[in-house]
Scaffold this motif. Structure first.
Motif, mmCIF file in Angstrom:
data_model
loop_
_atom_site.group_PDB
_atom_site.id
_atom_site.type_symbol
_atom_site.label_atom_id
_atom_site.label_comp_id
_atom_site.label_asym_id
_atom_site.label_seq_id
_atom_site.Cartn_x
_atom_site.Cartn_y
_atom_site.Cartn_z
ATOM 1 N N GLY A 81 0.820 -1.198 0.000
ATOM 2 C CA GLY A 81 0.000 0.000 0.000
ATOM 3 C C GLY A 81 0.859 1.255 0.000
ATOM 4 O O GLY A 81 0.570 2.230 -0.719
ATOM 5 N N THR A 82 1.925 1.232 0.795
ATOM 6 C CA THR A 82 2.866 2.355 0.806
ATOM 7 C C THR A 82 3.531 2.520 -0.553
ATOM 8 O O THR A 82 3.665 3.630 -1.072
ATOM 9 C CB THR A 82 3.939 2.131 1.884
ATOM 10 O OG1 THR A 82 3.322 2.009 3.164
ATOM 11 C CG2 THR A 82 4.934 3.288 1.917
ATOM 12 N N GLU A 84 2.392 1.570 -3.454
ATOM 13 C CA GLU A 84 1.385 2.032 -4.420
ATOM 14 C C GLU A 84 1.241 3.552 -4.359
ATOM 15 O O GLU A 84 1.181 4.228 -5.394
ATOM 16 C CB GLU A 84 0.052 1.352 -4.107
ATOM 17 C CG GLU A 84 -1.019 1.570 -5.156
ATOM 18 C CD GLU A 84 -2.291 0.816 -4.815
ATOM 19 O OE1 GLU A 84 -3.227 0.863 -5.629
ATOM 20 O OE2 GLU A 84 -2.352 0.179 -3.739
ATOM 21 N N THR A 85 1.222 4.086 -3.147
ATOM 22 C CA THR A 85 1.104 5.536 -2.974
ATOM 23 C C THR A 85 2.336 6.255 -3.510
ATOM 24 O O THR A 85 2.233 7.294 -4.182
ATOM 25 C CB THR A 85 0.909 5.873 -1.489
ATOM 26 O OG1 THR A 85 -0.268 5.220 -1.001
ATOM 27 C CG2 THR A 85 0.771 7.373 -1.283
ATOM 28 N N SER A 89 2.545 8.824 -6.846
ATOM 29 C CA SER A 89 2.994 10.216 -6.724
ATOM 30 C C SER A 89 4.069 10.564 -7.751
ATOM 31 O O SER A 89 4.218 11.731 -8.123
ATOM 32 C CB SER A 89 3.526 10.472 -5.311
ATOM 33 O OG SER A 89 4.761 9.803 -5.093
ATOM 34 N N SER A 324 -0.746 -2.781 -7.416
ATOM 35 C CA SER A 324 -2.143 -2.886 -6.967
ATOM 36 C C SER A 324 -2.629 -4.329 -7.048
ATOM 37 O O SER A 324 -3.343 -4.803 -6.156
ATOM 38 C CB SER A 324 -3.046 -1.985 -7.814
ATOM 39 O OG SER A 324 -2.703 -0.623 -7.670
#
Length: 396
Positions: A81-82, A84-85, A89, A324
C-alpha cells in the motif's frame, strides 16, 4: 454346602477390594471432572474422544499457521500500500517536471524529489520482518533483494519462490509476494516492445502500442521505422525492408511479421525510431529513467523527450497497476484466512461440545453413586469385621 474359613475370608476380602476400587474410580472421576479417564472406563467413548482430540490438535495447528500467514501477509499488504502511494505520486512529479516554464534548478529539485521517492520505494522493497527476513525476496529471505549495480540500475537478487502455509485439510495459501512479481515484471506499457527515440526527431509522435498479434507468424527482432516522404518504412536488424506504409496514416496500425504497431501522432519526413522486444518493465528502472530524462537538458521539452515521457508514463501506470494487483492478492489471501479461521473456531466449538458429552462427568449422578459405593463399602467392611471375629469357641 460347607464353606471353609479361608474361602469365606477370601470372598470377604475380594468384596471389600471391589468396593474400594469402585469408590476410588468415582473419586478419580470427581477429581478430574471426566467420566472417561482410561479406555477401560468406556471403550466406545474413548475411541470417539481420541478422534476428537486429534481433530482439535490439527485445528490448533491450522490456527497457528493462519496466524503466521496473517502476520506475513498483513505486513506485505501494508508495505505494498505504501509502495502504491509512492509510485502513484511519481507520475505527478514527472508531469510537473516537463513544464516549459520551469528553470533547470526547479527541474533538478523535482528530480531530487523523485530520487528520494525512489529511495523510499527501494526501502519498502527491502523490508524485513520481525525475524530479520526480507519479505519480498521470495525464498531468498536472507539477502537483500534489491540494490543498485555498478551501472546504476536496480537489480533483483531474490527469486520467484512462494512460501506456502497449510491452513486447512488440502488448502494451501501463499504467505509472501515475491519482489519480482511486485516491482520488476510489470507488463510493458506499449505491450510487447519498448521504443527508442533519436535526438534528431522533429515530429510530435510516440509509439502508442507494439503488440504481438499472431504468434504463428511472429518474427522477433529489433525493427527500425523511418519516415521517407509521406511513406513509413520498416526494416529489421539487418536493414532489410520488411514493409512500407504508403501514405502513412497514424490512425491505422502498422501490421507486419505477426505484430501490430500503432503510433500516436505523425512523424516528419526523416524521423526515425526503433522498437526492441521487451514485454516486462521494472517500476524501479522506470523511475530511474524519469530522473535521467528530467536531468538531461538536451532532452527535456524536445520531441524526443516528449516521446520518451509518454513511454515512461505508460510504464509508471503499468507499475502502479502491478503493485495494486499484488496488494489485491494479499488482500484476497487475508480474506480467505479470516474465513478459514472462522470455520476452525466453529469446528472446535462443535468438537468441544461433543467431547463434553462423551467425557465430562455428571457431578450429581457421580456424587450419588459415590455415596452408594461408600455405603456399600462400609457395609461390606462391617460384615467382614464381624464375620472375621467369629470363633467356634464362642458357642461352646
Amino acid at each position: 454346602m460347607r464353606i471353609s474359613t479361608s474361602q469365606m475370608f477370601n470372598q470377604s476380602i475380594n468384596s471389600v477390594l471391589d468396593k474400594q476400587t469402585s469408590t476410588s474410580k468415582i473419586l478419580d472421576q470427581l477429581s478430574s471432572g471426566k467420566r472417561v479417564n482410561t479406555a477401560g472406563d468406556d471403550p466406545v467413548a474413548a475411541v470417539g474422544i481420541d478422534n476428537l482430540n486429534q481433530q482439535n490438535a490439527l485445528v490448533d495447528q491450522f490456527m497457528k499457521n493462519i496466524d503466521y500467514a496473517k502476520n506475513r501477509l498483513g505486513l506485505s499488504e501494508s508495505k505494498l500500500g505504501t509502495a502504491e502511494t509512492l509510485v502513484a505520486s511519481t507520475r505527478e512529479q514527472v508531469i510537473r517536471a516537463i513544464n516549459g516554464g520551469l528553470s533547470s534548478s526547479e527541474r533538478q529539485m523535482i528530480a531530487d524529489e523523485l530520487r528520494g521517492t525512489l529511495e523510499e520505494l527501494l526501502a519498502v522493497a527491502n523490508t524485513k520482518d520481525e525475524s530479520g527476513n526480507y519479505i519480498f525476496g521470495g525464498n531468498e529471505t536472507g539477502k537483500q533483494p534489491f540494490a543498485f549495480d555498478n551501472a546504476g540500475n536496480i537489480v533483483y537478487s531474490g527469486d520467484s519462490g512462494a512460501r506456502d502455509s497449510i491452513i486447512a485439510s488440502g488448502v494451501v495459501v501463499e504467505t509472501n509476494i515475491a519482489g519480482d512479481k511486485a516491482f520488476m515484471n510489470a507488463p510493458s506499457g506499449l505491450g510487447d516492445y519498448s521504443a527508442n527515440y533519436l535526438a534528431s526527431q522533429v515530429g510530435d509522435f510516440s509509439v502508442d502500442s507494439a503488440k504481438i498479434t499472431n504468434p504463428a507468424t511472429y518474427v522477433e527482432d529489433t525493427y527500425t521505422f523511418t519516415m521517407v516522404g509521406a511513406n513509413l518504412e520498416v526494416r529489421d536488424s539487418s536493414s532489410a525492408l520488411v514493409t512500407t506504409e504508403v501514405g502513412f496514416d497514424p490512425a491505422n496500425p502498422v501490421s507486419f511479421n505477426g505484430m501490430e504497431v500503432k503510433l500516436d501522432g505523425l512523424p516528419e519526413a526523416g524521423d526515425s525510431f526503433s522498437i526492441a522486444p521487451q514485454s516486462e518493465v521494472s517500476i524501479l528502472d522506470t523511475i530511474n529513467q524519469a530522473i535521467a530524462l528530467i536531468e538531461d537538458p538536451n532532452k527535456v521539452n524536445t520531441p524526443q523527450g516528449v516521446s520518451e515521457l509518454a513511454q515512461i508514463l505508460n510504464n509508471i501506470d503499468s507499475g502502479v497497476n502491478q503493485i495494486s494487483i499484488a496488494r489485491s492478492e494479499t488482500g484476497n489471501s487475508l480474506k480467505s484466512l479470516e474465513s478459514y479461521s472462522t470455520q476452525h473456531v466453529e469446528e472446535k466449538v462443535v468438537n468441544s461440545s461433543t467431547l463434553s458429552m462423551l467425557e465430562d462427568l455428571d457431578y450429581a449422578s457421580a456424587i450419588t453413586e459415590f455415596e452408594k459405593q461408600q455405603l456399600a463399602l462400609n457395609a461390606v467392611s462391617s460384615v467382614f469385621s464381624k464375620v472375621g471375629s467369629v470363633s467356634l469357641f464362642d458357642y461352646i
